[in-house]
Design a protein around this motif. Structure first.
Motif, PDB file in Angstrom:
ATOM      1  N   ALA A 127       3.801   1.696   8.621  1.00  0.00           N
ATOM      2  CA  ALA A 127       3.210   0.813   7.611  1.00  0.00           C
ATOM      3  C   ALA A 127       3.671  -0.623   7.832  1.00  0.00           C
ATOM      4  O   ALA A 127       2.887  -1.564   7.678  1.00  0.00           O
ATOM      5  CB  ALA A 127       3.578   1.278   6.206  1.00  0.00           C
ATOM      6  N   GLY A 132       1.680  -3.177   5.984  1.00  0.00           N
ATOM      7  CA  GLY A 132       1.829  -2.595   4.653  1.00  0.00           C
ATOM      8  C   GLY A 132       0.806  -1.535   4.323  1.00  0.00           C
ATOM      9  O   GLY A 132       0.913  -0.849   3.322  1.00  0.00           O
ATOM     10  N   PHE A 133      -0.192  -1.358   5.167  1.00  0.00           N
ATOM     11  CA  PHE A 133      -1.273  -0.402   4.937  1.00  0.00           C
ATOM     12  C   PHE A 133      -1.061   0.820   5.828  1.00  0.00           C
ATOM     13  O   PHE A 133      -0.659   0.706   6.973  1.00  0.00           O
ATOM     14  CB  PHE A 133      -2.604  -1.077   5.306  1.00  0.00           C
ATOM     15  N   CYS A 164       4.887   3.958  -2.566  1.00  0.00           N
ATOM     16  CA  CYS A 164       3.619   3.367  -2.157  1.00  0.00           C
ATOM     17  C   CYS A 164       2.597   3.442  -3.283  1.00  0.00           C
ATOM     18  O   CYS A 164       2.803   4.129  -4.277  1.00  0.00           O
ATOM     19  CB  CYS A 164       3.089   4.031  -0.884  1.00  0.00           C
ATOM     20  N   TRP A 165       1.513   2.699  -3.075  1.00  0.00           N
ATOM     21  CA  TRP A 165       0.385   2.691  -4.004  1.00  0.00           C
ATOM     22  C   TRP A 165      -0.802   3.306  -3.285  1.00  0.00           C
ATOM     23  O   TRP A 165      -0.934   3.191  -2.068  1.00  0.00           O
ATOM     24  CB  TRP A 165       0.024   1.274  -4.414  1.00  0.00           C
ATOM     25  N   ASP A 167      -4.972   3.649  -2.683  1.00  0.00           N
ATOM     26  CA  ASP A 167      -6.267   2.973  -2.812  1.00  0.00           C
ATOM     27  C   ASP A 167      -7.325   4.017  -2.488  1.00  0.00           C
ATOM     28  O   ASP A 167      -7.511   4.385  -1.328  1.00  0.00           O
ATOM     29  CB  ASP A 167      -6.342   1.795  -1.839  1.00  0.00           C
ATOM     30  N   SER A 175      -6.262   5.394   1.185  1.00  0.00           N
ATOM     31  CA  SER A 175      -5.291   4.646   1.971  1.00  0.00           C
ATOM     32  C   SER A 175      -4.109   4.339   1.062  1.00  0.00           C
ATOM     33  O   SER A 175      -4.218   4.392  -0.161  1.00  0.00           O
ATOM     34  CB  SER A 175      -5.916   3.364   2.516  1.00  0.00           C
ATOM     35  N   TYR A 176      -2.991   4.050   1.665  1.00  0.00           N
ATOM     36  CA  TYR A 176      -1.755   3.830   0.921  1.00  0.00           C
ATOM     37  C   TYR A 176      -1.193   2.472   1.300  1.00  0.00           C
ATOM     38  O   TYR A 176      -1.198   2.081   2.462  1.00  0.00           O
ATOM     39  CB  TYR A 176      -0.737   4.938   1.249  1.00  0.00           C
ATOM     40  N   TRP A 177      -0.715   1.764   0.301  1.00  0.00           N
ATOM     41  CA  TRP A 177      -0.089   0.456   0.494  1.00  0.00           C
ATOM     42  C   TRP A 177       1.387   0.594   0.163  1.00  0.00           C
ATOM     43  O   TRP A 177       1.748   1.148  -0.861  1.00  0.00           O
ATOM     44  CB  TRP A 177      -0.751  -0.591  -0.399  1.00  0.00           C
ATOM     45  N   PRO A 179       4.464  -1.465  -0.698  1.00  0.00           N
ATOM     46  CA  PRO A 179       4.894  -2.817  -1.089  1.00  0.00           C
ATOM     47  C   PRO A 179       6.191  -3.273  -0.445  1.00  0.00           C
ATOM     48  O   PRO A 179       6.381  -4.466  -0.230  1.00  0.00           O
ATOM     49  CB  PRO A 179       5.055  -2.710  -2.602  1.00  0.00           C
ATOM     50  N   MET A 182       5.326  -5.141   2.698  1.00  0.00           N
ATOM     51  CA  MET A 182       4.335  -6.210   2.589  1.00  0.00           C
ATOM     52  C   MET A 182       5.065  -7.526   2.355  1.00  0.00           C
ATOM     53  O   MET A 182       6.155  -7.539   1.778  1.00  0.00           O
ATOM     54  CB  MET A 182       3.374  -5.921   1.422  1.00  0.00           C
TER      55      MET A 182
END
Length: 186
Positions: A127, A132-133, A164-165, A167, A175-177, A179, A182
């Motif tokens: 990531a 970050g993605f 993670c967050w 989407d 998909s996962y972000w 943070p 990032m």
């Protein structure tokens, strides 16, 4: 947050050892190192909701520099070594603060009492390289994992650990972000 909590109970977290105190002599640390440790705790606690308790060491240094009003790389600037040394001073508190190194050499500061498993470390490293993605297919392609293993690792990072967050609007699947890897502009 941490400094406010200390003030509420009448504790000065920056008091540190007296000049020439035994701990300062034995460890080679002074008030500055303890003050930096308190500020590290403050930043880690205040960003924990956003990053799940893991922050990239460069981002931590950037936030510390901003908090202290010093230019990065300038006179009085904070180095990675300063951060690592201050985190080591927090170890007797049993607070879980630790510097962890991801694949590729990227260093992160963990501020939650939780060990990263190998799958999480690999996912965080990927990531970070992707800005970050991350998604299941990226883990399958880069790590050679089965889609089930990749999905489980990402779901554990999301649900169990809050790292993670998600989407769910992506056409190819969620998909996962992440943070903590990032770059945030304040």
């Amino acid at each position: 947050a941490f400094q406010q909590m200390c003030a509420a109970i009448g504790v000065d977290p920056l008091a540190g050892p007296r000049k020439g105190g035994w701990w300062a002599e034995m460890l080679g640390l002074g008030d500055w190192q303890y003050e930096l440790g308190v500020q590290i705790v403050d930043i880690c606690v205040s960003t924990r909701e956003r990053n799940g308790g893991i922050i990239e060491i460069g981002e931590l240094i950037r936030l510390l520099s901003k908090l202290r009003g010093v230019a990065e790389g300038g006179e009085g600037s904070i180095t990675e070594e300063d951060v690592v040394r201050s985190i080591k001073t927090l170890a007797p508190l049993g607070s879980g603060y630790e510097v962890v190194q991801l694949e590729g050499g990227k260093k992160m500061v963990r501020s939650v009492v939780k060990e990263l498993d190998n799958d999480q470390a690999a996912a965080l490293g990927l990531a970070q390289m992707l800005g970050g993605f991350i998604d299941v297919s990226a883990l399958v392609d880069s790590q050679g994992w089965t889609p089930e293993r990749a999905k489980t690792a990402l779901e554990n990072m999301l649900v169990r650990d809050g790292l993670c967050w998600i989407d769910e609007q992506e056409q190819g699947g969620p998909s996962y972000w992440v943070p903590s890897v990032m770059q945030w502009q304040d």
